[in-house]
Design a protein around this motif. Structure first.
Motif, mmCIF file in Angstrom:
data_model
loop_
_atom_site.group_PDB
_atom_site.id
_atom_site.type_symbol
_atom_site.label_atom_id
_atom_site.label_comp_id
_atom_site.label_asym_id
_atom_site.label_seq_id
_atom_site.Cartn_x
_atom_site.Cartn_y
_atom_site.Cartn_z
ATOM 1 N N THR A 165 0.840 -1.189 0.000
ATOM 2 C CA THR A 165 0.000 0.000 0.000
ATOM 3 C C THR A 165 0.878 1.242 0.000
ATOM 4 O O THR A 165 1.846 1.330 0.753
ATOM 5 C CB THR A 165 -0.914 0.032 1.247
ATOM 6 N N ILE A 166 0.543 2.187 -0.882
ATOM 7 C CA ILE A 166 1.302 3.433 -0.971
ATOM 8 C C ILE A 166 0.635 4.497 -0.099
ATOM 9 O O ILE A 166 -0.568 4.738 -0.211
ATOM 10 C CB ILE A 166 1.366 3.942 -2.426
ATOM 11 N N ASN A 167 1.418 5.112 0.769
ATOM 12 C CA ASN A 167 0.921 6.196 1.618
ATOM 13 C C ASN A 167 1.015 7.499 0.811
ATOM 14 O O ASN A 167 2.059 8.138 0.768
ATOM 15 C CB ASN A 167 1.758 6.286 2.899
ATOM 16 N N LEU A 222 0.738 4.885 -10.199
ATOM 17 C CA LEU A 222 0.578 6.210 -10.791
ATOM 18 C C LEU A 222 0.586 7.311 -9.726
ATOM 19 O O LEU A 222 0.255 8.455 -10.009
ATOM 20 C CB LEU A 222 -0.737 6.271 -11.581
ATOM 21 N N ALA A 223 1.002 6.960 -8.520
ATOM 22 C CA ALA A 223 0.998 7.926 -7.419
ATOM 23 C C ALA A 223 2.130 8.940 -7.534
ATOM 24 O O ALA A 223 2.082 9.999 -6.915
ATOM 25 C CB ALA A 223 1.104 7.197 -6.078
ATOM 26 N N VAL A 224 3.148 8.612 -8.325
ATOM 27 C CA VAL A 224 4.298 9.502 -8.470
ATOM 28 C C VAL A 224 4.583 9.751 -9.948
ATOM 29 O O VAL A 224 4.032 9.088 -10.828
ATOM 30 C CB VAL A 224 5.561 8.921 -7.792
ATOM 31 N N LYS A 225 5.463 10.686 -10.214
ATOM 32 C CA LYS A 225 5.828 11.018 -11.587
ATOM 33 C C LYS A 225 6.532 9.821 -12.249
ATOM 34 O O LYS A 225 7.380 9.182 -11.628
ATOM 35 C CB LYS A 225 6.758 12.235 -11.572
ATOM 36 N N TYR A 277 9.643 0.493 -5.324
ATOM 37 C CA TYR A 277 10.441 1.706 -5.537
ATOM 38 C C TYR A 277 9.797 2.910 -4.863
ATOM 39 O O TYR A 277 10.466 3.689 -4.164
ATOM 40 C CB TYR A 277 10.608 1.987 -7.032
ATOM 41 N N ILE A 278 8.483 3.080 -5.071
ATOM 42 C CA ILE A 278 7.790 4.245 -4.510
ATOM 43 C C ILE A 278 7.929 4.293 -2.990
ATOM 44 O O ILE A 278 8.171 5.350 -2.407
ATOM 45 C CB ILE A 278 6.303 4.238 -4.917
ATOM 46 N N ASN A 279 7.790 3.144 -2.339
ATOM 47 C CA ASN A 279 7.892 3.098 -0.883
ATOM 48 C C ASN A 279 9.314 3.307 -0.374
ATOM 49 O O ASN A 279 9.516 3.830 0.722
ATOM 50 C CB ASN A 279 7.348 1.764 -0.355
ATOM 51 N N LYS A 280 10.301 2.883 -1.174
ATOM 52 C CA LYS A 280 11.689 2.936 -0.725
ATOM 53 C C LYS A 280 12.507 4.050 -1.368
ATOM 54 O O LYS A 280 13.684 4.223 -1.051
ATOM 55 C CB LYS A 280 12.376 1.600 -1.024
ATOM 56 N N ARG A 281 11.907 4.819 -2.287
ATOM 57 C CA ARG A 281 12.688 5.764 -3.076
ATOM 58 C C ARG A 281 13.416 6.773 -2.206
ATOM 59 O O ARG A 281 12.901 7.269 -1.203
ATOM 60 C CB ARG A 281 11.812 6.458 -4.114
#
Length: 222
Positions: free
Chosen positions: A12-14, A165-168, A195-199
């Motif tokens: 899940t993306i915060n 799609l939550a980030v660029k 990636y999004i969670n750990k970027r």
């Protein structure tokens, strides 16, 4: 380094947390702008060579190809690439859908008859992707991030898939350095969410360095 174990982990993306990462986002945008501008200048001789090669093979066709993709929060934008297919390639897609070699909301075909001779070469070494530096300069994309999907692909997404799609979107990412076309749709989604969670700045730099290695030694691009 392994990023994905082959199983969906219901990541899940915060979104609120990602939107508030101001320092990271400012640094990332600044680096993207400077690096893409520098890259376009340094790579201009290569751009010229590729443009000439495309024109020699097909004098009447355009050098560049633009396609509507979805970016952050499903914002549409035109993504630029060197043209690697015949001019009317999109019109022939429906004829080839049954030949799709990956599961999920993507189309990949290793021996795609629409790809030109020059196209085969620039795809193998990911040279066709270089014009996306213009998208990075404009702010539509980042150097590192999830692959920007087509609208028809997003139409098949589940709510879980839409989290990517939550980030660029980016020119490169974990998918590209982890096997690219040898990695299926579900695995790509997991890599993107990971990636999004750990970027972080260090992760972005690590991916960029590994991307350079992929240019030199291709890992499944076609």
């Amino acid at each position: 380094m392994e990023y994905f174990d082959g199983k969906r982990d219901n990541t899940t993306i915060n979104l609120e947390y990602q939107d508030k990462r101001y320092i990271y986002r400012i640094f990332k945008r600044t680096f993207d702008f400077v690096a893409s501008l520098f890259g376009l200048i340094i790579l201009s001789p290569l751009f010229l060579i590729v443009a000439i090669a495309i024109k020699v093979e097909d004098p009447k066709g355009p050098v560049f190809y633009s396609q509507v993709r979805f970016g952050k929060k499903q914002s549409p934008f035109k993504m630029y690439k060197f043209r690697s297919m015949i001019v009317d390639a999109d019109k022939h897609l429906k004829e080839l859908l049954s030949e799709n070699e990956v599961d999920g909301a993507m189309f990949k075909m290793k021996e795609d008859p629409r790809v030109t001779k020059v196209g085969h070469f620039i795809r193998k070494y990911s040279i066709d992707e270089l014009p996306q530096l213009v998208n990075v300069l404009l702010g539509n994309m980042s150097l590192v991030g999830p692959r920007p999907p087509l609208p028809r692909e997003v139409a098949e997404y589940t709510e879980y898939d839409k989290q990517r799609l939550a980030v660029k979107p980016g020119c490169t990412g974990l998918w590209q350095i982890s096997g690219r076309n040898d990695v299926g749709f579900s695995e790509m989604v997991e890599l993107d969410l990971s990636y999004i969670n750990k970027r972080s700045i260090m992760l972005d730099l690590s991916i960029l360095i590994k991307t350079v290695a992929v240019f030199i030694k291709p890992n499944g691009a076609y």
